[in-house]
Design a protein around this motif. Structure first.
Motif, short mmCIF file in Angstrom:
data_model
loop_
_atom_site.label_atom_id
_atom_site.label_comp_id
_atom_site.label_asym_id
_atom_site.label_seq_id
_atom_site.Cartn_x
_atom_site.Cartn_y
_atom_site.Cartn_z
N ALA A 1 2.57 -11.44 9.62
CA ALA A 1 3.79 -12.12 9.16
C ALA A 1 4.82 -11.12 8.63
O ALA A 1 6.01 -11.44 8.57
CB ALA A 1 3.45 -13.14 8.08
N LEU A 2 4.37 -9.92 8.28
CA LEU A 2 5.27 -8.89 7.78
C LEU A 2 5.70 -7.92 8.87
O LEU A 2 6.88 -7.62 9.03
CB LEU A 2 4.60 -8.10 6.65
N THR A 3 4.72 -7.40 9.60
CA THR A 3 5.00 -6.43 10.65
C THR A 3 3.78 -6.26 11.53
O THR A 3 2.65 -6.50 11.10
CB THR A 3 5.41 -5.07 10.07
N ASN A 4 4.02 -5.82 12.75
CA ASN A 4 2.93 -5.42 13.63
C ASN A 4 3.05 -3.94 13.97
O ASN A 4 2.33 -3.43 14.80
CB ASN A 4 2.92 -6.27 14.91
N GLU A 5 3.97 -3.26 13.31
CA GLU A 5 4.23 -1.84 13.54
C GLU A 5 3.45 -0.98 12.54
O GLU A 5 3.39 -1.30 11.36
CB GLU A 5 5.72 -1.54 13.38
N PRO A 6 2.88 0.14 13.02
CA PRO A 6 2.20 1.06 12.10
C PRO A 6 3.21 1.84 11.26
O PRO A 6 4.40 1.89 11.58
CB PRO A 6 1.43 1.99 13.04
N GLU A 7 2.71 2.43 10.19
CA GLU A 7 3.49 3.32 9.32
C GLU A 7 4.59 2.61 8.54
O GLU A 7 5.53 3.26 8.08
CB GLU A 7 4.09 4.50 10.12
N VAL A 8 4.51 1.30 8.40
CA VAL A 8 5.50 0.56 7.63
C VAL A 8 5.06 0.53 6.17
O VAL A 8 3.94 0.13 5.86
CB VAL A 8 5.68 -0.88 8.17
N SER A 9 5.94 0.98 5.29
CA SER A 9 5.61 1.00 3.86
C SER A 9 6.09 -0.27 3.19
O SER A 9 6.83 -1.07 3.77
CB SER A 9 6.25 2.22 3.19
N LEU A 10 5.66 -0.45 1.97
CA LEU A 10 6.11 -1.61 1.21
C LEU A 10 7.63 -1.62 1.08
O LEU A 10 8.27 -2.65 1.26
CB LEU A 10 5.45 -1.61 -0.18
N ILE B 1 9.60 -4.69 -0.35
CA ILE B 1 8.63 -4.94 -1.43
C ILE B 1 8.65 -3.73 -2.36
O ILE B 1 8.54 -2.59 -1.92
CB ILE B 1 7.21 -5.16 -0.86
N ARG B 2 8.80 -4.00 -3.63
CA ARG B 2 8.86 -2.90 -4.61
C ARG B 2 7.56 -2.10 -4.61
O ARG B 2 6.48 -2.66 -4.59
CB ARG B 2 9.11 -3.46 -6.00
N ASN C 1 6.02 -0.61 -6.95
CA ASN C 1 5.66 -0.39 -8.35
C ASN C 1 4.15 -0.20 -8.44
O ASN C 1 3.41 -0.34 -7.46
CB ASN C 1 6.15 -1.55 -9.23
N SER C 2 3.68 0.15 -9.62
CA SER C 2 2.26 0.47 -9.78
C SER C 2 1.35 -0.71 -9.44
O SER C 2 0.28 -0.52 -8.86
CB SER C 2 1.98 0.97 -11.20
N ASP C 3 1.77 -1.93 -9.76
CA ASP C 3 0.95 -3.11 -9.44
C ASP C 3 0.80 -3.30 -7.94
O ASP C 3 -0.31 -3.53 -7.44
CB ASP C 3 1.55 -4.38 -10.06
N ASN C 4 1.90 -3.21 -7.23
CA ASN C 4 1.86 -3.41 -5.78
C ASN C 4 1.10 -2.28 -5.08
O ASN C 4 0.34 -2.52 -4.14
CB ASN C 4 3.26 -3.54 -5.21
N LEU C 5 1.31 -1.05 -5.53
CA LEU C 5 0.59 0.07 -4.93
C LEU C 5 -0.91 -0.02 -5.21
O LEU C 5 -1.73 0.27 -4.34
CB LEU C 5 1.16 1.40 -5.44
N LYS C 6 -1.25 -0.45 -6.40
CA LYS C 6 -2.66 -0.62 -6.76
C LYS C 6 -3.28 -1.73 -5.90
O LYS C 6 -4.41 -1.60 -5.42
CB LYS C 6 -2.79 -0.95 -8.25
#
Length: 145
Positions: free
Chosen positions: A69-78, A83-84, A86-91
């Motif tokens: 639902a977000l992407t089907n492509e590799p190497e896509v970052s938050l 998408i922020r 931040n430490s919560d999302n990265l964790k």
């Protein structure tokens, strides 16, 4: 020999998952299947090689499918997705990669033990089916199937 192959495969999966978490991406290009096969290609392979292909395709499907639902492509970052980072999302992303890695390790061990008993023809047909799923995943949900 079988145990050595399994250890090398698990080492590869560990490195792939570690790299994903390091780059803050949903999944990287190493997850993608580099080659698709014909039925004749697969019939020429030994069962052990077929089993590796079978497991590898399941790995790609399990890795990419949650993000369709977000992407089907590799190497896509938050941040690429808005998408922020931040430490919560990265964790959360790191935890997801860790859980995925552990679950797939267990699944790989099970498949190496059980799928080896399957008929070679059914393994071949399953690989072809998985490859069709992967092709459709690469097209993406916004495109015509």
């Amino acid at each position: 020999m079988k145990q050595l192959s399994l250890l090398l495969f698990l080492f590869l999966l560990t490195n792939i998952s570690f790299t994903e978490a390091q780059n803050n991406v949903l999944f990287n290009k190493k997850v993608q299947t580099p080659k698709f096969h014909t039925i004749d290609d697969l019939k020429a392979l030994k069962k052990g090689d077929l089993l590796k292909l079978y497991i590898r395709r399941i790995y790609e499907i399990n890795t990419v499918l949650p993000y369709m639902a977000l992407t089907n492509e590799p190497e896509v970052s938050l941040s690429d997705l808005g998408i922020r980072e931040n430490s919560d999302n990265l964790k959360m992303l790191e935890d997801h990669h860790d859980v995925n890695k552990e679950a797939f390790k267990t699944s790989s061990e099970m498949m190496n033990q059980f799928i080896a008993y399957a008929d070679t023809e059914k393994i071949i047909l399953s690989i072809l089916y998985f490859e069709e799923i992967i092709k459709k995943m690469r097209i993406g949900v916004g495109s015509n199937f």
